[in-house]
Design an enzyme around this catalytic site. Structure first.
Site: not given
Length: 324
Positions: A46, A158, A164, A178, A198, A247
Site C-alpha cells: 500500500e 527400474a 531426463w 523453486r 536444489l 522421492g
C-alpha cells in the site's frame, strides 16, 4: 483484485517474514498506482502504490489483497493510516488479516475515517497469500509437492535412470517454481543417490535459490538442513512456502501426514513400463478416501510435456495468526 494478486507474486518469497501483498490504486478506470511488498517486508504494498499515485489517490479506489495493517512499527507507518491520509473514496480488500494486531482494526480505522470499505472473501487473494495463511491457520508452511512422471506414473526406470523424463521447457518451469519457494526439500535417498543442487538456474534468478532441506535422521552434511519427520516443518522459521521434490517415499510421507496443499504434476509423453512409482504407500484404506480430495487448479502445455496443478480441497481448522 486478480491484477493485484499478480503483483503480489512479485514479492514472493523475498517479502518474508511478511506476506507478499499486492495493491492497485485506480481512478476513473486508470491505474494510477501499483505496489507489492518489497524484500524484507518493507515497504508494504500500500505504501508503494500510494506513493506512486500521489495526489491522484484522492477519491480513487484502492484494491489490496490483504487488509491494511493497523499497527505502527519502527520499520514504517501503519498502512491504514497511510490510506486515511491519501483520502481515497473506497478500499476493496481481498482477505482479512488473521494477525490479531490488525484483524478487523484496519477496516475499522478506514470506515471511521469515512472511507467506504468492501472486504470480500476473494479466492484469488487467498491463493496469493497461501503461505502466510497456512502459517496463520495451520501453524506450518504451505506445501507444494512436485512430481515429474511418465504417462504410466513412473519417475525413473527400474534401473533408477531419471534424467531426463521431462523436456527443457518443463525443467525451466520447475526452476521458476523453486524461485517462488522459501525452502526446498528432498528425501535422504534422493540426496544420497543424486546429490541434487536444489538451486535456481534461470538467468537473473539465481539469488532466489531456496534453503535446502533433507528429510533424514542420518545424513550429516553441513551444506543442508535435515528434518527428522514431515511434521517438523512447523518449526521452520521464516518459511511460508515449502517445495517438496522427491522421492517416492518422501512424497508418500507428506501425503500420509496430510501436509500437502498443492500437487504440481509434470507429465511427459513417454511410457516406461515397470519403472519406479512416483509415490509410495500412503496407507489408503479404500478408493472412497481418495475421491474428492484434489481439485484441478491449473493446466498448461510446456513443450511436449503437460503441467497440471491440483489444490487440496479440505482445509484444516484455523488457528491464531502469525505476526505481519
Amino acid at each position: 483484485m486478480a491484477a493485484a494478486a499478480r503483483l503480489a507474486a512479485r514479492g514472493r518469497p523475498l517479502s518474508r517474514p511478511n506476506p507478499a501483498v499486492g495493491c492497485l490504486v485506480v481512478r476513473d478506470g486508470i491505474v494510477v498506482g501499483r505496489g507489492w511488498t518489497r524484500p524484507g517486508g518493507r515497504p508494504h504494498a500500500e505504501a508503494v502504490a500510494l506513493a506512486e499515485a500521489g495526489a491522484a489517490a484522492r477519491g480513487a479506489t484502492v484494491y489490496v489483497t490483504l487488509e491494511p495493517c493497523a499497527h505502527r512499527s519502527d520499520r514504517g507507518p501503519a498502512c491504514s493510516d497511510l490510506i486515511v491520509e491519501a483520502r481515497p473514496a473506497r478500499v476493496v480488500i481481498g482477505q482479512r488479516d488473521p494477525d490479531p494486531r490488525t484483524c478487523g482494526r484496519g477496516i475499522e480505522r478506514l470506515t471511521e475515517a469515512g472511507i467506504a470499505v468492501a472486504a470480500r472473501a476473494c479466492p484469488v487473494s487467498r491463493d496469493s497469500l497461501a503461505g502466510y495463511l497456512a502459517r496463520a491457520e495451520r501453524g506450518r508452511p504451505h506445501v507444494t509437492l512436485k512430481l515429474a512422471t511418465s504417462l504410466d506414473g513412473a519417475i525413473a526406470t527400474a534401473a533408477g535412470e531419471s534424467r531426463w523424463i521431462t523436456g527443457p521447457a518443463a525443467r525451466a518451469h520447475v526452476h521458476s517454481r523453486r524461485a517462488m519457494a522459501d525452502a526446498i526439500l528432498v528425501g535422504g535417498g534422493t540426496w544420497r543417490a543424486d546429490a541434487p543442487r536444489l538451486d535456481v538456474r534461470l538467468p537473473g534468478l539465481e539469488p532466489r535459490s531456496p534453503r535446502r532441506l533433507v528429510l533424514s535422521r542420518t545424513i550429516a552434511d553441513e551444506t543442508v538442513e535435515t528434518l527428522p519427520a514431515p511434521e517438523a516443518i512447523a518449526g521452520l522459521e521464516a518459511v511460508q512456502y515449502l517445495y517438496v521434490e522427491g522421492g517416492a517415499q518422501t512424497a508418500a510421507a507428506f501425503l500420509a501426514a496430510d501436509l500437502v496443499d498443492r500437487i504440481e504434476l509434470y507429465r511427459a509423453p513417454i511410457v516406461i513400463g515397470g519403472g519406479a512409482p512416483a509415490i509410495g504407500d500412503i496407507g489408503l484404506a479404500s478408493l472412497a478416501q481418495a475421491h474428492g480430495r484434489w481439485h484441478l487448479a491449473e493446466r498448461r502445455q510446456l513443450g511436449s510435456d503437460t503441467f497440471e496443478a491440483y489444490r487440496r480441497q479440505a482445509q484444516d481448522q484455523p488457528r491464531d495468526g502469525d505476526k505481519r
